[in-house]
Design an enzyme around this catalytic site. Structure first.
Site, PDB file in Angstrom:
ATOM      1  N   ASP A  36     -30.771 -35.266  45.741  1.00 20.42           N
ATOM      2  CA  ASP A  36     -31.410 -35.958  46.869  1.00 20.42           C
ATOM      3  C   ASP A  36     -30.868 -37.386  46.877  1.00 20.42           C
ATOM      4  O   ASP A  36     -30.386 -37.892  45.852  1.00 20.42           O
ATOM      5  CB  ASP A  36     -32.946 -35.975  46.702  1.00 20.42           C
ATOM      6  CG  ASP A  36     -33.669 -36.278  48.007  1.00 20.42           C
ATOM      7  OD1 ASP A  36     -34.187 -35.329  48.626  1.00 20.42           O
ATOM      8  OD2 ASP A  36     -33.708 -37.458  48.413  1.00 20.42           O
ATOM      9  N   ASN A  86     -29.568 -28.680  52.817  1.00 20.16           N
ATOM     10  CA  ASN A  86     -30.917 -28.835  53.383  1.00 20.16           C
ATOM     11  C   ASN A  86     -31.199 -30.244  53.897  1.00 20.16           C
ATOM     12  O   ASN A  86     -31.993 -30.403  54.817  1.00 20.16           O
ATOM     13  CB  ASN A  86     -31.943 -28.452  52.303  1.00 20.16           C
ATOM     14  CG  ASN A  86     -33.337 -28.907  52.658  1.00 20.16           C
ATOM     15  OD1 ASN A  86     -34.020 -28.291  53.479  1.00 20.16           O
ATOM     16  ND2 ASN A  86     -33.777 -30.027  52.070  1.00 20.16           N
ATOM     17  N   TYR A 157     -30.689 -35.260  67.086  1.00 19.61           N
ATOM     18  CA  TYR A 157     -31.138 -34.237  66.138  1.00 19.61           C
ATOM     19  C   TYR A 157     -30.765 -32.849  66.645  1.00 19.61           C
ATOM     20  O   TYR A 157     -30.190 -32.039  65.912  1.00 19.61           O
ATOM     21  CB  TYR A 157     -32.653 -34.350  65.947  1.00 19.61           C
ATOM     22  CG  TYR A 157     -33.225 -33.381  64.933  1.00 19.61           C
ATOM     23  CD1 TYR A 157     -33.070 -33.598  63.564  1.00 19.61           C
ATOM     24  CD2 TYR A 157     -33.930 -32.252  65.349  1.00 19.61           C
ATOM     25  CE1 TYR A 157     -33.601 -32.720  62.635  1.00 19.61           C
ATOM     26  CE2 TYR A 157     -34.464 -31.367  64.420  1.00 19.61           C
ATOM     27  CZ  TYR A 157     -34.302 -31.599  63.071  1.00 19.61           C
ATOM     28  OH  TYR A 157     -34.815 -30.715  62.148  1.00 19.61           O
TER      29      TYR A 157
HETATM   30  P1  NDP Z   1     -38.231 -34.090  54.536  1.00 22.77           P
HETATM   31  O1  NDP Z   1     -38.036 -35.348  55.315  1.00 22.77           O
HETATM   32  O2  NDP Z   1     -39.587 -33.771  54.033  1.00 22.77           O
HETATM   33  O3  NDP Z   1     -37.212 -34.068  53.294  1.00 22.77           O
HETATM   34  C1  NDP Z   1     -35.871 -34.366  53.487  1.00 22.77           C
HETATM   35  C2  NDP Z   1     -35.297 -34.881  52.197  1.00 22.77           C
HETATM   36  O4  NDP Z   1     -33.913 -35.205  52.450  1.00 22.77           O
HETATM   37  C3  NDP Z   1     -35.978 -36.180  51.726  1.00 22.77           C
HETATM   38  O5  NDP Z   1     -36.206 -36.116  50.331  1.00 22.77           O
HETATM   39  C4  NDP Z   1     -34.947 -37.239  52.067  1.00 22.77           C
HETATM   40  O6  NDP Z   1     -34.974 -38.330  51.199  1.00 22.77           O
HETATM   41  C5  NDP Z   1     -33.647 -36.476  51.898  1.00 22.77           C
HETATM   42  N1  NDP Z   1     -32.531 -37.125  52.547  1.00 22.77           N
HETATM   43  C6  NDP Z   1     -32.525 -37.870  53.685  1.00 22.77           C
HETATM   44  N2  NDP Z   1     -31.287 -38.341  53.925  1.00 22.77           N
HETATM   45  C7  NDP Z   1     -30.490 -37.867  52.925  1.00 22.77           C
HETATM   46  C8  NDP Z   1     -29.111 -38.015  52.604  1.00 22.77           C
HETATM   47  N3  NDP Z   1     -28.287 -38.770  53.360  1.00 22.77           N
HETATM   48  N4  NDP Z   1     -28.634 -37.394  51.509  1.00 22.77           N
HETATM   49  C9  NDP Z   1     -29.460 -36.672  50.733  1.00 22.77           C
HETATM   50  N5  NDP Z   1     -30.758 -36.511  50.943  1.00 22.77           N
HETATM   51  C10 NDP Z   1     -31.275 -37.108  52.043  1.00 22.77           C
HETATM   52  O7  NDP Z   1     -37.659 -32.915  55.450  1.00 22.77           O
HETATM   53  P2  NDP Z   1     -38.041 -31.360  55.547  1.00 22.77           P
HETATM   54  O8  NDP Z   1     -38.249 -30.813  54.200  1.00 22.77           O
HETATM   55  O9  NDP Z   1     -39.064 -31.197  56.587  1.00 22.77           O
HETATM   56  O10 NDP Z   1     -36.690 -30.798  56.188  1.00 22.77           O
HETATM   57  C11 NDP Z   1     -35.634 -30.256  55.406  1.00 22.77           C
HETATM   58  C12 NDP Z   1     -34.582 -29.691  56.360  1.00 22.77           C
HETATM   59  O11 NDP Z   1     -35.189 -28.732  57.211  1.00 22.77           O
HETATM   60  C13 NDP Z   1     -33.955 -30.742  57.273  1.00 22.77           C
HETATM   61  O12 NDP Z   1     -32.583 -30.463  57.442  1.00 22.77           O
HETATM   62  C14 NDP Z   1     -34.690 -30.550  58.567  1.00 22.77           C
HETATM   63  O13 NDP Z   1     -33.940 -30.976  59.691  1.00 22.77           O
HETATM   64  C15 NDP Z   1     -34.900 -29.060  58.561  1.00 22.77           C
HETATM   65  N6  NDP Z   1     -35.996 -28.622  59.419  1.00 22.77           N
HETATM   66  C16 NDP Z   1     -37.296 -28.974  59.151  1.00 22.77           C
HETATM   67  C17 NDP Z   1     -38.303 -28.543  59.964  1.00 22.77           C
HETATM   68  C18 NDP Z   1     -39.719 -28.891  59.729  1.00 22.77           C
HETATM   69  O14 NDP Z   1     -40.564 -28.545  60.571  1.00 22.77           O
HETATM   70  N7  NDP Z   1     -40.067 -29.561  58.636  1.00 22.77           N
HETATM   71  C19 NDP Z   1     -38.025 -27.697  61.154  1.00 22.77           C
HETATM   72  C20 NDP Z   1     -36.630 -27.428  61.351  1.00 22.77           C
HETATM   73  C21 NDP Z   1     -35.667 -27.857  60.503  1.00 22.77           C
HETATM   74  P3  NDP Z   1     -35.752 -39.705  51.609  1.00 22.77           P
HETATM   75  O15 NDP Z   1     -37.094 -39.294  52.086  1.00 22.77           O
HETATM   76  O16 NDP Z   1     -35.749 -40.502  50.356  1.00 22.77           O
HETATM   77  O17 NDP Z   1     -34.933 -40.312  52.713  1.00 22.77           O
END
Ligand code: NDP
Length: 267
Positions: A36, A86, A157
């Protein structure tokens, strides 16, 4: 233990869907590199899994950090069998921003594309190179329902997630054309309750009403859970799906099965 003997790398796995995927892969016997941008958060998830897991910071936008992560997976696990791209952002993490096609700034557009699309491109490229010696593997890209329909208020997005869907197909065809048993598929969740939703839910008395409003159009009338997404990723990671590549799976409570204009009865 459907993934015994396999090694996996999951991005954006400090929380939300990514953390659940890391835990589900490990529960099926995979050794998991939890990554992450938040290295401490990744370490906490890896610690919750135990000895079969490692953690490191990985900003998916960084080529150098991808190289280091693949090196770490190879050093710890002897190779890479599963990559789950992810990590993703909506562009609303710091609060309300104009993301419609008329008012979005180029900088805000690019920030979303850089994480959601460039990050997936770099991950797929790194994984193909890492998986080529064994000639097999599974790459799973987390797209979105928003990659299948237009979202006017979140256009960067939606565009990024549509591109993830299409790039998954290019990766699948490239690998098959190379004679490699490296599969690539996309997963399209909608309304999965994770911290990503917090800016839209609020923490005041309006929270319950906001939640209900957000799933009002979902046929199953509820948010999905991170475990429900992780279960699909486990399946795509496993050898049960060895003939599946270049395809997509929606996990959306029935949202895309119809449309707001669906007739209530046949006509
Ligand atoms: P969260 O925001 O809860 O978690 C995303 C994680 O990714 C966070 O820990 C964040 O870290 C990390 N992150 C952000 N930028 C980067 C980067 N540049 N490199 C590495 N890590 C990074 O998201 P979700 O769990 O909800 O979503 C996960 C995936 O699922 C995403 O791709 C999202 O688009 C997709 N998705 C989610 C949906 C939903 O309803 N939740 C629906 C459809 C798709 P930090 O917080 O420290 O920035």
């Amino acid at each position: 233990m459907r993934l015994a003997g396999k090694s996996a790398l999951v991005t954006g796995a400090a929380r939300g869907i990514g953390a659940a995927i890391a835990q589900a892969l490990a529960a099926e016997g995979a050794r998991v590199l939890v990554t992450d941008i938040d290295g401490n958060g990744a370490a906490a998830v890896a610690a919750s899994i135990g000895d079969t897991s490692r953690a490191m910071a990985l900003d998916v936008r960084s080529e150098a950090e991808w190289d280091a992560a693949i090196d770490a997976a190879t050093a710890h696990f002897g190779g890479l069998d599963i990559l789950v791209n992810n990590a993703g952002i909506t562009g609303f993490e710091a609060g309300p921003v104009a993301h419609d096609p008329e008012h979005a700034s180029l900088a805000d557009w690019r920030a979303v594309i850089e994480t959601n699309l460039d990050g997936v491109f770099l991950g797929c490229r790194a994984a193909i190179r890492a998986m080529r010696p064994a000639g097999r593997g599974s790459i799973i890209n987390i797209s979105s329902r928003s990659g299948l329909v237009g979202i006017p208020a979140a256009s960067a997005y939606a565009a990024s997630k549509a591109a993830v869907r299409n790039h998954s197909k290019s990766v699948a065809l490239w690998c098959a054309g190379q004679g490699l048993d490296i599969r690539c598929n996309s997963v399209h969740p909608a309304a999965i309750l994770t911290p990503m939703w917090e800016p839209m839910l609020g923490d005041g008395p309006e929270r319950e009403a906001n939640m209900a409003a957000l799933v009002a159009d979902t046929p199953m009338r509820r948010f999905g859970t991170v475990e429900e997404v992780a279960a699909v990723v486990v399946m795509l990671s496993s050898d049960e799906c060895r003939y599946m590549t270049g395809t997509e799976i929606t996990i959306d409570g029935g949202l895309l099965a119809g449309s707001a204009a669906s007739p209530a009865v046949a006509d």
